[in-house]
Scaffold this motif. Structure first.
Motif, PDB file in Angstrom:
ATOM      1  N   PRO A 189       0.801  -1.234   0.000  1.00  0.00           N
ATOM      2  CA  PRO A 189       0.000   0.000   0.000  1.00  0.00           C
ATOM      3  C   PRO A 189       0.827   1.273   0.000  1.00  0.00           C
ATOM      4  N   GLY A 190       2.100   1.200   0.431  1.00  0.00           N
ATOM      5  CA  GLY A 190       2.910   2.400   0.642  1.00  0.00           C
ATOM      6  C   GLY A 190       2.768   2.868   2.077  1.00  0.00           C
ATOM      7  N   SER A 191       3.538   3.854   2.453  1.00  0.00           N
ATOM      8  CA  SER A 191       3.586   4.301   3.847  1.00  0.00           C
ATOM      9  C   SER A 191       2.558   5.390   4.142  1.00  0.00           C
ATOM     10  N   ALA A 192       1.839   5.206   5.254  1.00  0.00           N
ATOM     11  CA  ALA A 192       0.936   6.261   5.701  1.00  0.00           C
ATOM     12  C   ALA A 192       1.723   7.414   6.302  1.00  0.00           C
ATOM     13  N   GLY A 193       2.727   7.078   7.125  1.00  0.00           N
ATOM     14  CA  GLY A 193       3.404   8.099   7.908  1.00  0.00           C
ATOM     15  C   GLY A 193       4.644   8.695   7.308  1.00  0.00           C
ATOM     16  N   GLN A 194       5.190   8.077   6.265  1.00  0.00           N
ATOM     17  CA  GLN A 194       6.389   8.634   5.628  1.00  0.00           C
ATOM     18  C   GLN A 194       6.522   8.156   4.183  1.00  0.00           C
ATOM     19  N   PRO A 195       5.671   8.647   3.284  1.00  0.00           N
ATOM     20  CA  PRO A 195       5.761   8.269   1.867  1.00  0.00           C
ATOM     21  C   PRO A 195       7.114   8.659   1.273  1.00  0.00           C
ATOM     22  N   ARG A 196       7.585   7.862   0.316  1.00  0.00           N
ATOM     23  CA  ARG A 196       8.894   8.147  -0.282  1.00  0.00           C
ATOM     24  C   ARG A 196       8.868   8.042  -1.808  1.00  0.00           C
ATOM     25  N   ASP A 197       7.747   8.364  -2.415  1.00  0.00           N
ATOM     26  CA  ASP A 197       7.664   8.289  -3.872  1.00  0.00           C
ATOM     27  C   ASP A 197       7.520   9.660  -4.502  1.00  0.00           C
ATOM     28  N   GLY A 198       7.893  10.693  -3.752  1.00  0.00           N
ATOM     29  CA  GLY A 198       7.808  12.049  -4.270  1.00  0.00           C
ATOM     30  C   GLY A 198       6.461  12.711  -4.070  1.00  0.00           C
TER      31      GLY A 198
END
Length: 247
Positions: A189-198
């Motif tokens: 799902p990706g990160s709720a608290g620290q996304p890292r995809d720009g």
């Protein structure tokens, strides 16, 4: 049943509040928190209390590597920044919160679904799924048709066809994806608290067990406040600034 899968919360109260409110609007009936509840962010106690509240109401929760780091007395393998954050975080928590973390499992299986933080082949070793090779290894390590996985902070979807070929693509938010029974799936799902995809917006996904439809979401939240709280707590400023840019 509509399940919300939220992972890598990283003590980010503002992001978690936004994701939970968004999920409630969609009438989610069950929640799965895939670990890394703490680490990096300034609100570990609040986030843990919120997850504990949801677990009491039937939610699933797993342990992540940042959570497990709080339970280890020896931290020589960590760089100084990571060691600082772990020690600061531990000092913010009470015995009940630490006991909750200590009892969290590495994996949860339910019906034809597997929930893990890192991967299916050795979830306790925290190895990443960095691409098709690791995704294939993870899917082959379980009999579950669908694996939900955290640890990687970028939303991705992998699948294996009947011929054994693995595919990968980056999903479009809010576009439902039917998960065919003719394939096996690995959902990040990706990160709720620290996304890292720009993209600084928080990530999470829902899965409808009746229609078998998966939907990824991006939820804007008050990243400025989350950033300032990290800096005010005396944690490394870079951990706050990265929230503003999603990197």
């Amino acid at each position: 049943m509509l399940i919300a899968v939220i992972t890598d919360l990283h003590a980010n109260r503002e992001a978690l509040e936004a994701c939970l409110a968004h999920a409630e609007e969609r009438k989610v009936t069950r929640y799965a928190f895939l670990g890394d509840l703490v680490g990096y962010g300034a609100d570990p106690g609040w986030v843990l209390d919120k997850v504990m509240e949801y677990v009491r109401q039937g939610a699933w929760a797993l342990i992540g590597n940042h959570d497990a780091g709080l339970l280890q007395n020896e931290r020589q393998g960590m760089n100084p920044t990571a060691r600082n954050v772990v020690e600061w975080t531990r000092a913010q928590l009470n015995a009940g919160q630490l006991d909750f973390i200590a009892k969290l499992p590495y994996r949860i299986e339910w019906q034809d679904i597997l929930f893990v933080h890192a991967n299916a082949w050795a979830p306790e070793n925290w190895e990443y799924i960095d691409g098709v090779m690791e995704a294939t290894r993870s899917m082959h390590a379980t009999k579950a048709s669908i694996t939900f996985c955290g640890h990687v902070h970028m939303p991705t979807l992998f699948h294996i066809s009947l011929t054994g070929k693995t595919g990968e693509f980056v999903p479009t938010p809010e576009e439902g994806i039917p998960l065919s029974k003719q394939r096996r799936w690995l959902v990040i799902p990706g990160s709720a608290g620290q996304p890292r995809d720009g993209n600084p917006a928080a990530c999470y996904a829902t899965f409808d067990t009746e229609s078998q439809v998966l939907t990824y979401y991006r939820v804007p939240y008050d990243a400025e406040t989350a950033c300032q709280k990290i800096i005010s707590a005396g944690l490394p400023a870079v951990l706050g600034h990265r929230l503003l840019h999603g990197n």
